[in-house]
Write an enzyme that holds these catalytic residues in place. Structure first.
Site, mmCIF file in Angstrom:
data_model
loop_
_atom_site.group_PDB
_atom_site.id
_atom_site.type_symbol
_atom_site.label_atom_id
_atom_site.label_comp_id
_atom_site.label_asym_id
_atom_site.label_seq_id
_atom_site.Cartn_x
_atom_site.Cartn_y
_atom_site.Cartn_z
ATOM 1 N N CYS B 237 0.871 -1.184 0.000
ATOM 2 C CA CYS B 237 0.000 0.000 0.000
ATOM 3 C C CYS B 237 0.905 1.230 0.000
ATOM 4 O O CYS B 237 1.745 1.381 -0.884
ATOM 5 C CB CYS B 237 -0.961 -0.016 1.182
ATOM 6 S SG CYS B 237 -0.175 -0.110 2.805
ATOM 7 N N ARG B 242 -2.200 -0.819 5.511
ATOM 8 C CA ARG B 242 -3.379 -1.323 4.797
ATOM 9 C C ARG B 242 -3.063 -2.679 4.166
ATOM 10 O O ARG B 242 -3.920 -3.554 4.105
ATOM 11 C CB ARG B 242 -3.817 -0.328 3.712
ATOM 12 C CG ARG B 242 -4.593 0.868 4.223
ATOM 13 C CD ARG B 242 -4.927 1.837 3.107
ATOM 14 N NE ARG B 242 -3.805 2.685 2.744
ATOM 15 C CZ ARG B 242 -3.812 3.558 1.739
ATOM 16 N NH1 ARG B 242 -4.888 3.679 0.981
ATOM 17 N NH2 ARG B 242 -2.765 4.323 1.491
#
Lengths: 63, 287
Positions: B237, B242
């Site tokens: 990410c 994430r």
């Protein structure tokens, strides 16, 4: 809600005598700002102001 | 409906309510910052700051082994303690912590499905008391780097296409329209994505209440992009949090055998001099 052209989600909750608000940018859902206030309106306006300030700095580039 | 391959790594908010005083269980909140924890948290939950307690604060890296042992020991966590992680942003940083606990071999670590968001939505009790636990000895083995990708592996994956690269950022970050999530600091010099990466946004793995989608939904989400687990997968990410969420989904909920989190992510690739970058549209077969 939209601020500076970006979707924003405001979440508020009360803990004891204080109101807490959080603004996130929906996608990706990252927390932008938090605030605390004696009333919900006060906390909400504060978090909106701060989120707006941060979002206004976001630059868009031609993809 | 099929069940997750490793359902034991998830607990519900109701399960947590019933285990807040369980001496064999340690609950830890990990957020984007510690403000949320200070506002109120699950009773008896500790709060870890991901950027100081789960990162090396000098060089860019996860915490070293000795520091990890100190963190766990000071948190009253023994090697056989059940650790429950939860946090804001749909458990982004809880997943980051989960990933590190697995790197250092902690066997029983679980995530509270729905995280802080679901806990608050359900009106469950929030405490402002910070618990104190007696320090214990904690020993770990050498880090398991089979679940972590470094730059050379990612460069190889991009060149040879022998590994599936999954970009879990938003479509606007993937295309290069923006350099960071709206409102957050730009931490890279260039926008776009790693050549060959597929765009499968992390949030598609979640329901509105913050819980994970069903096994069948998750399987379809990734299969629609050609990710079926037959090839190794590297998720990335912007800074790796994430993608640790997506790594968790792929590794534990879908049960893929070879999944790595590239925590260098776009803040590494997008700042590299001379690194190839693709810009523009998300793949035509996006879900």
């Amino acid at each position: 809600m939209e601020l500076s052209g970006w979707p924003v989600r405001i979440t508020c909750y009360r803990l004891g005598e204080k109101y807490f608000c959080k603004a996130d940018n929906v996608e990706p859902g990252a927390c932008l700002a938090r605030s605390v206030g004696a009333t919900k309106d006060e906390a909400e306006q504060s978090v909106i102001n701060r989120a707006q300030e941060y979002l206004a700095r976001t630059r868009r580039f031609p993809a | 409906m099929s069940e997750y391959v490793h359902p034991e790594v998830l607990v519900s908010t109701d399960w947590v309510v019933n285990h807040t005083s369980d001496s064999k269980v340690r609950i830890v909140e990990v957020d984007v910052d510690t403000k949320a924890y200070n506002e109120g948290h699950v009773s008896n939950a500790l709060g870890w700051a991901w950027n100081t307690q789960l990162c090396d604060t000098v060089r860019r890296d996860i915490i070293p082994k000795a520091q990890f042992e100190t963190l766990m020991g000071d948190s009253g966590i023994k090697n056989d303690t059940t650790v429950i992680l939860y946090g804001d942003n749909n458990n982004w940083f809880a997943a980051w912590a989960f990933w590190q606990l697995k790197i250092y071999g902690h066997s029983d670590v679980r995530i509270m499905n729905g995280g802080r968001k679901k806990w608050i939505t359900e009106g469950k009790y929030l405490s402002v008391d910070v618990p104190r636990f007696s320090p214990v000895a904690y020993k770990t083995s050498d880090p398991d780097l089979s679940i972590r990708a470094f730059l050379p592996q990612v460069q190889e994956a991009s060149r040879r296409a022998t590994v599936e690269l999954v970009d879990v950022r938003s479509p606007q970050e993937f295309t290069g329209e923006i350099l960071s999530p709206p409102g957050l600091p730009e931490t890279c010099q260039r926008g776009g994505h790693i050549p060959g990466a597929r765009s499968i946004t992390w949030s598609k793995a979640c329901n509105d209440d913050g819980t994970f989608r069903t096994f069948d939904e998750l399987k379809a989400l990734y299969q629609n992009e050609g990710i079926s687990g037959t090839k190794p997968v590297i998720a990335y990410c912007r800074i790796g949090e994430r993608s640790s969420h997506s790594w968790f989904v792929l590794k534990y909920l879908l049960g893929f055998s070879d999944v790595k989190n590239y925590d260098g992510s776009w803040t590494e690739w997008g700042n590299l001099v001379g690194a190839p970058i693709e810009r523009g549209a998300v793949s035509a077969v996006s879900a």
